[in-house]
Design a protein around this motif. Structure first.
Motif, short mmCIF file in Angstrom:
data_model
loop_
_atom_site.label_atom_id
_atom_site.label_comp_id
_atom_site.label_asym_id
_atom_site.label_seq_id
_atom_site.Cartn_x
_atom_site.Cartn_y
_atom_site.Cartn_z
N LEU A 168 15.20 -27.11 2.22
CA LEU A 168 15.42 -25.96 3.09
C LEU A 168 14.83 -26.21 4.49
O LEU A 168 15.47 -25.92 5.51
CB LEU A 168 14.80 -24.72 2.46
N MET A 169 13.62 -26.76 4.55
CA MET A 169 13.00 -27.09 5.84
C MET A 169 13.84 -28.11 6.59
O MET A 169 14.04 -27.99 7.81
CB MET A 169 11.59 -27.63 5.62
N ALA A 170 14.33 -29.13 5.87
CA ALA A 170 15.12 -30.16 6.52
C ALA A 170 16.39 -29.58 7.13
O ALA A 170 16.80 -29.93 8.23
CB ALA A 170 15.46 -31.27 5.52
N ARG A 171 17.03 -28.65 6.40
CA ARG A 171 18.23 -28.01 6.95
C ARG A 171 17.87 -27.18 8.18
O ARG A 171 18.54 -27.26 9.23
CB ARG A 171 18.87 -27.10 5.90
N ASP A 172 16.81 -26.40 8.08
CA ASP A 172 16.45 -25.49 9.16
C ASP A 172 16.00 -26.24 10.42
O ASP A 172 16.23 -25.77 11.54
CB ASP A 172 15.33 -24.55 8.72
N ALA A 235 15.55 -16.89 0.96
CA ALA A 235 16.15 -17.21 2.26
C ALA A 235 17.40 -16.37 2.48
O ALA A 235 18.16 -16.11 1.55
CB ALA A 235 16.51 -18.70 2.31
N GLU A 236 17.61 -15.93 3.70
CA GLU A 236 18.78 -15.11 4.01
C GLU A 236 20.07 -15.88 3.80
O GLU A 236 21.09 -15.31 3.43
CB GLU A 236 18.70 -14.61 5.45
N ASP A 237 20.05 -17.18 4.06
CA ASP A 237 21.25 -17.99 3.96
C ASP A 237 20.90 -19.31 3.31
O ASP A 237 20.03 -20.04 3.79
CB ASP A 237 21.83 -18.22 5.36
#
Length: 317
Positions: A168-172, A235-237
């Protein structure tokens, strides 16, 4: 589904001998679990094992790098692995056997991460270390024969949480590119009244009281607010995350939250394979002596090889 005879015997031993961590400090729980750990005899051979330190935001992070025996001319997929233990216990040694098996079974380089533990280092320490290690592996994969374009994150239990959070961090944050995620009966959020918690709160190795204690050590204010990078399902998305393989165990208090996260990923358009292993309890997959663990691994390794091959655009063997 009832436990088979071997699983019932092993579970009985775990219930009788695993310390009641909720009665201890974090240091006491670590000491007790290490004292009860059996010495490894005839560890599964791999091509090479290297312990080293890599830079992290709060100081060096220990890692153990496993390379397979067969080393083709081309670079290999890489799995960044985070061990379980409720964010409090376990280490590189506790999951050494599983990492060796994964290295051999998938033909990938496996980098096991010795992230900081609670309560001495509370959230977001472990999450930050997980992301820092994932970034380092992506940047330095070529040094140990790895392919940064075929990088997976993986973990069991609390390590499954860290793998999900690292993805998730990598995507964000726009980097690194993560090709897939393996979440093995993951810790997802601090909710203790689900269907599986009600059914398996006691007598199945991992208890509700222990999980409440683990969350108290890691995120003491979880009753008031839970950040997304501690509970990724909030997470919202979830769109744009890498394909996921989610393994749950039927007789595990964490079963519901793992399957809830798998469903949420699928609803967001993420390719997901979610498998519930019938008759099994939390932690079974890393118990090398269990027949059921070996059977499930034989199912899992080809699936991971396929995921790695899909990213590379080539068929797996």
């Amino acid at each position: 589904m009832p436990l088979d005879e071997q699983a019932e015997t092993i579970l009985r031993g775990l219930n009788d001998n695993f310390p009641r961590v909720e009665t201890m400090t974090g240091a006491q729980a670590r000491a007790a679990t290490k004292a009860g750990r059996k010495a490894v005899v005839d560890a599964e051979p791999v091509g090479a094992v290297q312990d080293r330190e890599i830079p992290g935001g709060a100081g060096p992070i220990g890692v153990r790098i496993y390379s397979p025996v067969a080393r083709p001319a081309e670079s290999l997929p890489v799995v960044v692995f985070f061990h379980g233990g409720g964010f409090v216990i376990c280490d590189l040694d506790s999951h050494d056997g599983f990492c060796r098996a994964m290295c051999t079974g998938t033909g990938a380089v496996v980098v096991s991460v010795d992230y900081r533990l609670a309560p001495e280092a509370r959230w977001p320490a472990a999450a930050d270390d997980a992301y820092a290690a994932t970034c380092w592996v992506a940047q330095h994969a070529h040094e140990f024969g790895g392919d940064p374009d075929r990088l997976l994150v993986a973990g069991d239990s609390s390590g499954g949480n860290l793998a999900a959070v690292a993805a998730l961090m990598a995507r964000d944050r726009g980097a690194p590119a993560v090709a897939g995620q393996l979440l093995i009966y993951p810790v997802i959020e601090p909710v203790f009244d689900t269907e599986s918690y009600e059914e398996f709160a006691e007598d199945h190795f991992l208890t509700r009281a222990a999980m409440q204690w683990y969350w108290d050590q890691y995120l003491p204010d979880h009753r008031d607010a839970v950040p997304v990078y501690a509970a990724p399902v909030r997470a919202e998305d979830l769109g744009g995350l890498p394909p996921a393989v989610v393994i749950t165990a039927e007789r595990d208090p964490l079963r519901y939250e793992g399957e809830k996260y798998a469903a949420a990923l699928a609803d967001a358009g993420v390719p997901v394979h979610c498998r519930r292993v019938a008759g099994m309890f939390h932690g079974f997959l890393t118990i090398d002596a269990m027949t059921a663990a070996q059977t499930e691994r034989r199912e899992l390794w080809p699936r991971l090889r396929d995921l790695m091959a899909e990213r590379a655009g080539t068929p797996s063997n």
